[in-house]
Motif scaffolding. Structure first.
Motif, PDB file in Angstrom:
ATOM      1  N   PRO A  49       0.689  -1.286   0.199  1.00  0.00           N
ATOM      2  CA  PRO A  49       0.013  -0.135   0.118  1.00  0.00           C
ATOM      3  C   PRO A  49       0.727   1.181   0.044  1.00  0.00           C
ATOM      4  O   PRO A  49       2.060   1.207   0.494  1.00  0.00           O
ATOM      5  CB  PRO A  49      -0.927  -0.124   1.257  1.00  0.00           C
ATOM      6  CG  PRO A  49       0.092  -0.869   2.055  1.00  0.00           C
ATOM      7  CD  PRO A  49       0.840  -1.972   1.384  1.00  0.00           C
ATOM      8  N   VAL A  50       0.250   2.354  -0.444  1.00  0.00           N
ATOM      9  CA  VAL A  50       1.129   3.583  -0.553  1.00  0.00           C
ATOM     10  C   VAL A  50       0.314   4.631   0.038  1.00  0.00           C
ATOM     11  O   VAL A  50      -0.827   4.812   0.278  1.00  0.00           O
ATOM     12  CB  VAL A  50       1.232   3.968  -2.049  1.00  0.00           C
ATOM     13  CG1 VAL A  50       2.341   5.415  -2.087  1.00  0.00           C
ATOM     14  CG2 VAL A  50       1.916   3.034  -2.918  1.00  0.00           C
ATOM     15  N   SER A  51       1.147   5.289   1.222  1.00  0.00           N
ATOM     16  CA  SER A  51       0.636   6.240   2.078  1.00  0.00           C
ATOM     17  C   SER A  51       0.796   7.804   1.527  1.00  0.00           C
ATOM     18  O   SER A  51       1.611   7.868   1.028  1.00  0.00           O
ATOM     19  CB  SER A  51       1.247   6.158   3.261  1.00  0.00           C
ATOM     20  OG  SER A  51       0.881   7.434   4.095  1.00  0.00           O
ATOM     21  N   GLY A  75       7.640   3.461   7.441  1.00  0.00           N
ATOM     22  CA  GLY A  75       6.165   4.037   7.153  1.00  0.00           C
ATOM     23  C   GLY A  75       5.111   2.972   7.036  1.00  0.00           C
ATOM     24  O   GLY A  75       5.472   1.895   6.582  1.00  0.00           O
ATOM     25  N   ARG A  76       3.925   3.366   7.385  1.00  0.00           N
ATOM     26  CA  ARG A  76       2.888   2.310   7.222  1.00  0.00           C
ATOM     27  C   ARG A  76       1.579   3.114   6.571  1.00  0.00           C
ATOM     28  O   ARG A  76       1.732   4.323   6.276  1.00  0.00           O
ATOM     29  CB  ARG A  76       2.270   1.928   8.746  1.00  0.00           C
ATOM     30  CG  ARG A  76       2.071   3.066   9.703  1.00  0.00           C
ATOM     31  CD  ARG A  76       0.960   2.719  10.765  1.00  0.00           C
ATOM     32  NE  ARG A  76       1.761   1.798  11.526  1.00  0.00           N
ATOM     33  CZ  ARG A  76       2.543   2.202  12.471  1.00  0.00           C
ATOM     34  NH1 ARG A  76       2.822   2.989  12.713  1.00  0.00           N
ATOM     35  NH2 ARG A  76       2.811   0.734  13.233  1.00  0.00           N
ATOM     36  N   ARG A  82      -8.068   5.131   4.193  1.00  0.00           N
ATOM     37  CA  ARG A  82      -9.131   4.843   3.334  1.00  0.00           C
ATOM     38  C   ARG A  82     -10.136   3.902   4.026  1.00  0.00           C
ATOM     39  O   ARG A  82     -11.217   3.446   3.450  1.00  0.00           O
ATOM     40  CB  ARG A  82      -8.683   3.813   2.234  1.00  0.00           C
ATOM     41  CG  ARG A  82      -7.809   4.426   1.250  1.00  0.00           C
ATOM     42  CD  ARG A  82      -7.088   3.545   0.363  1.00  0.00           C
ATOM     43  NE  ARG A  82      -5.941   3.991  -0.454  1.00  0.00           N
ATOM     44  CZ  ARG A  82      -4.923   3.534   0.154  1.00  0.00           C
ATOM     45  NH1 ARG A  82      -4.583   2.775   1.174  1.00  0.00           N
ATOM     46  NH2 ARG A  82      -3.601   4.212  -0.514  1.00  0.00           N
ATOM     47  N   GLY A  83     -10.215   4.268   5.028  1.00  0.00           N
ATOM     48  CA  GLY A  83     -11.037   3.337   6.247  1.00  0.00           C
ATOM     49  C   GLY A  83     -10.830   1.897   5.834  1.00  0.00           C
ATOM     50  O   GLY A  83     -11.808   0.961   5.991  1.00  0.00           O
ATOM     51  N   ASP A  84      -9.604   1.562   5.775  1.00  0.00           N
ATOM     52  CA  ASP A  84      -9.170   0.117   5.444  1.00  0.00           C
ATOM     53  C   ASP A  84      -8.279  -0.513   6.508  1.00  0.00           C
ATOM     54  O   ASP A  84      -7.143  -0.221   6.661  1.00  0.00           O
ATOM     55  CB  ASP A  84      -8.556  -0.180   4.052  1.00  0.00           C
ATOM     56  CG  ASP A  84      -8.069  -1.488   3.777  1.00  0.00           C
ATOM     57  OD1 ASP A  84      -8.600  -2.593   4.319  1.00  0.00           O
ATOM     58  OD2 ASP A  84      -7.477  -1.704   2.837  1.00  0.00           O
ATOM     59  N   ALA A  85      -8.880  -1.320   7.480  1.00  0.00           N
ATOM     60  CA  ALA A  85      -8.088  -1.809   8.527  1.00  0.00           C
ATOM     61  C   ALA A  85      -6.934  -2.847   7.954  1.00  0.00           C
ATOM     62  O   ALA A  85      -6.071  -3.360   8.758  1.00  0.00           O
ATOM     63  CB  ALA A  85      -8.789  -2.407   9.498  1.00  0.00           C
ATOM     64  N   LYS A  86      -7.389  -3.403   6.698  1.00  0.00           N
ATOM     65  CA  LYS A  86      -6.332  -4.514   6.216  1.00  0.00           C
ATOM     66  C   LYS A  86      -5.191  -3.621   5.387  1.00  0.00           C
ATOM     67  O   LYS A  86      -4.357  -4.449   4.857  1.00  0.00           O
ATOM     68  CB  LYS A  86      -7.147  -5.127   5.271  1.00  0.00           C
ATOM     69  CG  LYS A  86      -8.143  -6.152   5.795  1.00  0.00           C
ATOM     70  CD  LYS A  86      -9.064  -6.872   4.652  1.00  0.00           C
ATOM     71  CE  LYS A  86      -9.883  -7.788   5.127  1.00  0.00           C
ATOM     72  NZ  LYS A  86     -11.044  -7.416   5.777  1.00  0.00           N
ATOM     73  N   ALA A  87      -4.987  -2.384   5.680  1.00  0.00           N
ATOM     74  CA  ALA A  87      -4.202  -1.863   4.506  1.00  0.00           C
ATOM     75  C   ALA A  87      -2.754  -2.486   4.867  1.00  0.00           C
ATOM     76  O   ALA A  87      -2.272  -2.465   3.718  1.00  0.00           O
ATOM     77  CB  ALA A  87      -4.063  -0.420   5.320  1.00  0.00           C
ATOM     78  N   MET A  88      -2.154  -3.195   5.901  1.00  0.00           N
ATOM     79  CA  MET A  88      -0.989  -3.370   6.163  1.00  0.00           C
ATOM     80  C   MET A  88      -0.801  -5.038   5.962  1.00  0.00           C
ATOM     81  O   MET A  88       0.000  -5.737   6.165  1.00  0.00           O
ATOM     82  CB  MET A  88      -0.295  -3.084   7.362  1.00  0.00           C
ATOM     83  CG  MET A  88      -0.036  -1.396   7.287  1.00  0.00           C
ATOM     84  SD  MET A  88       1.223  -1.081   6.001  1.00  0.00           S
ATOM     85  CE  MET A  88       2.802  -1.570   6.740  1.00  0.00           C
ATOM     86  N   GLN A  89      -2.295  -5.511   5.560  1.00  0.00           N
ATOM     87  CA  GLN A  89      -1.950  -7.034   5.182  1.00  0.00           C
ATOM     88  C   GLN A  89      -0.928  -7.670   4.337  1.00  0.00           C
ATOM     89  O   GLN A  89      -0.245  -8.542   4.544  1.00  0.00           O
ATOM     90  CB  GLN A  89      -3.427  -7.397   4.743  1.00  0.00           C
ATOM     91  CG  GLN A  89      -3.571  -8.848   4.761  1.00  0.00           C
ATOM     92  CD  GLN A  89      -5.041  -9.345   4.186  1.00  0.00           C
ATOM     93  OE1 GLN A  89      -5.671  -8.344   3.762  1.00  0.00           O
ATOM     94  NE2 GLN A  89      -5.359 -10.705   4.633  1.00  0.00           N
ATOM     95  N   ALA A  90      -0.864  -7.061   3.283  1.00  0.00           N
ATOM     96  CA  ALA A  90       0.284  -7.521   2.257  1.00  0.00           C
ATOM     97  C   ALA A  90       1.515  -7.611   2.586  1.00  0.00           C
ATOM     98  O   ALA A  90       2.328  -8.457   2.529  1.00  0.00           O
ATOM     99  CB  ALA A  90       0.129  -6.799   0.888  1.00  0.00           C
ATOM    100  N   PRO A  91       1.982  -6.396   3.289  1.00  0.00           N
ATOM    101  CA  PRO A  91       3.532  -6.229   3.937  1.00  0.00           C
ATOM    102  C   PRO A  91       3.489  -7.403   4.970  1.00  0.00           C
ATOM    103  O   PRO A  91       4.634  -8.107   5.116  1.00  0.00           O
ATOM    104  CB  PRO A  91       3.715  -5.124   4.326  1.00  0.00           C
ATOM    105  CG  PRO A  91       2.531  -4.099   3.672  1.00  0.00           C
ATOM    106  CD  PRO A  91       1.455  -4.909   3.197  1.00  0.00           C
TER     107      PRO A  91
END
Ligand code: HPA
Length: 267
Positions: A49-51, A75-76, A82-91
């Motif tokens: 994801p890109v912040s 960075g995270r 985006r209201g996405d709690a899964k934002a860091m799932q892929a990393p």
């Protein structure tokens, strides 16, 4: 194997890190202590994801710190973007697939305790999920019922405390309460948070802890205190203040983490 995994496997070569560290706002200086073997911005890693938050440049740096292989996620992406709690799932899932066993999360936070002033560092012993959502909503298997009784690993916490002692850096400890943000809290919310048993408040980390426990990683986390909670000192809070203050406690946290890494993680 995902495209991200394939890219990182090739980039890491024979480097076999066990530990990964997520560096929060203004805490990126620890990256400078790493002798890099591989570095890529999140934008160039498939699925990462890109912040767009200032002060949160997303970059993965793998290399050696004090001779020990590590991966730094500098960075995270936050839930509030985006209201996405899964934002860091892929990393997090990519780290797990690469053989990472231990994840250390860092953030900046507002203090609810007079004895933890701006510039101090607080080891997180437990959390309160006040944002009320979970990154595991929608996971379609019993793996979603993740226990969080021992989310913040006791062995890693003891090792951190010992490392802080050896580094001569004061280290507080307490409960982190997750607010969704991006607005700061009200004074009434800060009074509530104190009554409910929190020691610090912030807008991150809890979803990553849940994702990491779901992935079976050992987790530790620490907050750099950048300010007192809203209403505790009178002035208005600002992102600029948190960004300016983060490097002060960030240097202390970097010294503790460097000592922890140098001396080796517990088994
Ligand atoms: N509240 C929420 N998040 C924060 C704060 C705060 O006071 N300071 C740094 N991150």
């Amino acid at each position: 194997m995902s495209a991200a995994q394939a890219m990182l496997r090739e980039g890491l070569g024979t480097l076999a890190p066990r530990l990964a560290i997520v560096l929060g706002s203004g805490l990126g200086t620890l990256v400078d202590a790493v002798e890099p073997v591989f570095r890529r911005s999140y934008a160039d890693i498939p699925g990462f994801p890109v912040s767009a938050v200032s002060g949160h440049a997303g970059e993965l740096v793998a290399g050696r710190l004090a001779g020990v292989p590590v991966v730094m996620l500098s960075g995270r992406v936050h839930y509030y973007e985006r209201g996405d709690a899964k934002a860091m799932q892929a990393p997090i899932e990519t780290l797990k697939a690469l053989g990472i066993t231990d994840l250390f999360l860092t953030n900046s936070a507002g203090s609810l305790r007079e004895d933890l002033p701006p510039g101090s560092v607080m080891l997180i012993t437990d959390h309160i999920n006040y944002a009320g959502t979970s990154p595991l909503i929608g996971v379609d298997s019993d793996s979603r019922f993740v226990g969080l009784t021992t989310a913040y690993d006791a062995g890693l916490r003891a090792a951190m405390t010992a490392a802080a002692g050896r580094a001569g850096v004061p280290l507080g400890a307490g409960v982190y309460m997750w607010f969704s943000g991006p607005n700061f809290e009200t004074p009434a919310e800060i009074r509530m948070a104190r009554i409910l048993g929190a020691d610090a408040v912030g807008m991150s980390t809890v979803p990553e802890v849940i994702l990491a426990r779901h992935a079976g990683l050992r987790v530790a986390a620490a907050s750099v205190i950048t300010n007192f909670g809203a209403g505790m000192t009178g002035g208005e809070l600002s992102h600029a203040e948190t960004k300016d203050m983060a490097p002060i406690g960030g240097k202390r946290l970097a010294a503790i983490l460097t000592e922890l890494i140098r001396s080796g993680l517990p088994d």
